[in-house]
Design a protein around this motif. Structure first.
Motif, PDB file in Angstrom:
ATOM      1  N   LEU A  92       0.842  -1.191   0.000  1.00 47.76           N
ATOM      2  CA  LEU A  92       0.000   0.000   0.000  1.00 47.76           C
ATOM      3  C   LEU A  92       0.879   1.244   0.000  1.00 47.76           C
ATOM      4  O   LEU A  92       1.943   1.289   0.603  1.00 47.76           O
ATOM      5  N   ARG A  93       0.415   2.298  -0.671  1.00 46.33           N
ATOM      6  CA  ARG A  93       1.240   3.477  -0.914  1.00 46.33           C
ATOM      7  C   ARG A  93       0.766   4.647  -0.064  1.00 46.33           C
ATOM      8  O   ARG A  93      -0.330   5.184  -0.266  1.00 46.33           O
ATOM      9  N   GLY A  94       1.609   5.038   0.883  1.00 47.12           N
ATOM     10  CA  GLY A  94       1.259   6.129   1.784  1.00 47.12           C
ATOM     11  C   GLY A  94       1.043   7.444   1.062  1.00 47.12           C
ATOM     12  O   GLY A  94       0.211   8.265   1.477  1.00 47.12           O
ATOM     13  N   GLU A  95       1.785   7.678  -0.035  1.00 48.70           N
ATOM     14  CA  GLU A  95       1.619   8.944  -0.759  1.00 48.70           C
ATOM     15  C   GLU A  95       0.256   9.063  -1.421  1.00 48.70           C
ATOM     16  O   GLU A  95      -0.175  10.152  -1.801  1.00 48.70           O
ATOM     17  N   PHE A  96      -0.458   7.925  -1.560  1.00 49.66           N
ATOM     18  CA  PHE A  96      -1.816   7.941  -2.092  1.00 49.66           C
ATOM     19  C   PHE A  96      -2.853   7.795  -0.977  1.00 49.66           C
ATOM     20  O   PHE A  96      -4.003   7.468  -1.236  1.00 49.66           O
ATOM     21  N   ASP A  97      -2.415   8.035   0.261  1.00 48.75           N
ATOM     22  CA  ASP A  97      -3.273   7.917   1.442  1.00 48.75           C
ATOM     23  C   ASP A  97      -3.801   6.488   1.597  1.00 48.75           C
ATOM     24  O   ASP A  97      -4.945   6.276   1.982  1.00 48.75           O
ATOM     25  N   GLU A  98      -2.951   5.512   1.289  1.00 46.17           N
ATOM     26  CA  GLU A  98      -3.261   4.104   1.508  1.00 46.17           C
ATOM     27  C   GLU A  98      -2.461   3.624   2.715  1.00 46.17           C
ATOM     28  O   GLU A  98      -1.280   3.923   2.840  1.00 46.17           O
TER      29      GLU A  98
END
Length: 425
Positions: A92-98
């Motif tokens: 999951l990608r934190g920069e996409f708020d995941e």
């Protein structure tokens, strides 16, 4: 019913509804009915289906549905569960708020009892304010099923609901321990009864009842009102999310989402609330056409797999042959002149010569010695069963050494082998 289920039947319903939803998943904690199985692990951390953990199903449902903001509310000895989630879900990608985050819970109970879902969420209201989701999906992480939450959220929006409860029809004989739901013709919830003495038949079938699946969609503002004193929750001490359901249902827009109608014959749902249920749910998977399809590429169950060699079946002599019939055998297993029938062996299990296993579940890293006979048993992880052991044939003797369930399944753990006669302490 005024609304047809076809409106919500879709192969994948990923939309703004799912992207603006945050999931909160409770992990089950310690369950006395599972005896030694949850002494050192959270209920949601139990191995399942040869290579998964139970938590993988709720997490996979969320991610496959497009819900990628997920908070986990650990309730008991969470180290192993935290490690598993960190290994299984790093994509999951934190920069996409995941994100998948373990949310902090402060438990001041001297008896170390698990907090209720309401208490756990209440301690994280500031986090909800920062994340600002439109809806909050509250789930039980110790249930096994596959559901696209997109149609559930669409149903919630279409009905302008404050709260929507996913539900499924069960035969009356199977409703013990579940929350039963009464609805009107528009699927509006009229009652939610906690573990009643008598089943509550549906209007269409006196032999079936409508059961909560412990999957709840709350409008965030409504959930916060319930928790900060503006609601009318009477049972907030309940361990599961049913404690968040308002007592005066008629004053709110609470609806039931009919999972059994959406999924039809594929409406699989299991709760693991005792040893028999755990043993049975695993062994159902070795049937010719199991209800739970683990080979569905359209709805994968994600998990972390240790890198192990393929299973081996060695020795081919008339009286000593490594074989498995109607069984599932995970990677890393070695059947060295042993026979396995109608059983499920988790990863890295070794079974030595002349041993026989039938109608049994063997958890990871167990070792079964030579000349053993095992029937209708559940062998816990890391057990070292000595040569010539017999389990499941003399139940009176087994009850003295191990744990014997009401259905006659024998649970064997490493602690029991170290301390014979101490199985149920």
């Amino acid at each position: 019913m005024s609304t047809t289920t076809n409106e919500y039947h879709s192969p994948r319903f990923v939309s703004r509804l799912t992207s603006k939803t945050m999931a909160l998943i409770t992990t089950g904690g310690f369950d006395l009915r599972l005896h030694h199985l949850t002494r050192s692990r959270d209920k949601a951390d139990l191995p399942f289906a040869g290579q998964f953990r139970i938590i993988d199903f709720a997490l996979s449902n969320c991610v496959n549905s497009g819900i990628r903001r997920i908070g986990l509310l650990p309730q008991y000895q969470a180290y192993s569960l935290i490690r598993h989630v960190q290994q299984s879900w790093p994509f999951l990608r934190g920069e996409f708020d995941e994100f998948i985050e373990f949310l902090p819970i402060q438990n001041d109970d001297q008896d170390n009892r698990a907090l209720s879902t309401a208490q756990a969420i209440s301690q994280n209201l500031a986090m909800l304010g920062r994340r600002n989701p439109d809806q909050v999906l509250v789930l039980a992480g110790d249930h096994i099923y596959k559901m696209d939450y997109g149609p559930l959220l669409a149903f919630h929006a279409e009905h302008d609901a404050d709260l929507t409860i996913a539900c499924i029809e069960l035969a009356n004989r199977d409703t013990a321990g579940h929350d039963l739901i009464g609805i009107d013709d528009d699927r509006r919830v009229l009652s939610l009864t906690r573990n009643p003495l008598q089943p509550q038949a549906t209007p269409d079938n006196s032999h079936r009842s409508l059961v909560s699946m412990s999957a709840y969609v709350f409008n965030t503002s409504f959930l916060i009102r319930q928790l900060v004193g503006g609601g009318d929750v009477e049972q907030a001490s309940w361990a599961d999310a049913a404690g968040l359901v308002p007592a005066r249902l008629a004053e709110h827009r609470v609806f039931a989402y009919p999972f059994h109608e959406i999924q039809g014959r594929h409406a699989y749902w299991r709760t693991i609330d005792n040893v028999d249920a755990y043993w049975r749910a695993n062994l159902e998977l070795v049937e010719m056409s199991p209800e739970l399809n683990l080979y569905d590429r359209d709805w994968p169950i994600w998990t972390y797999h240790e890198q192990l060699s393929p299973a081996r079946f060695v020795i081919d002599q008339p009286d000593c042959r490594g074989t498995a019939f109607n069984s599932m055998v995970a990677d890393g297993c070695i059947l060295s002149g042993a026979t396995v029938r109608q059983s499920l062996l988790f990863s890295n299990v070794r079974v030595e010569q002349y041993s026989f296993i039938e109608d049994s579940v063997v958890l990871p890293n167990a070792r079964i010695g030579q000349n053993c006979r095992i029937k209708r048993a559940l062998i816990d992880a890391n057990v070292r069963l000595p040569d010539n052991s017999i389990v499941g044939e003399d139940l009176e003797l087994d009850a003295q050494r191990f744990h014997l369930t009401p259905d006659g399944v024998v649970l064997v753990t490493a602690d029991m082998l170290e301390r014979p006669g101490d199985a149920d302490r």
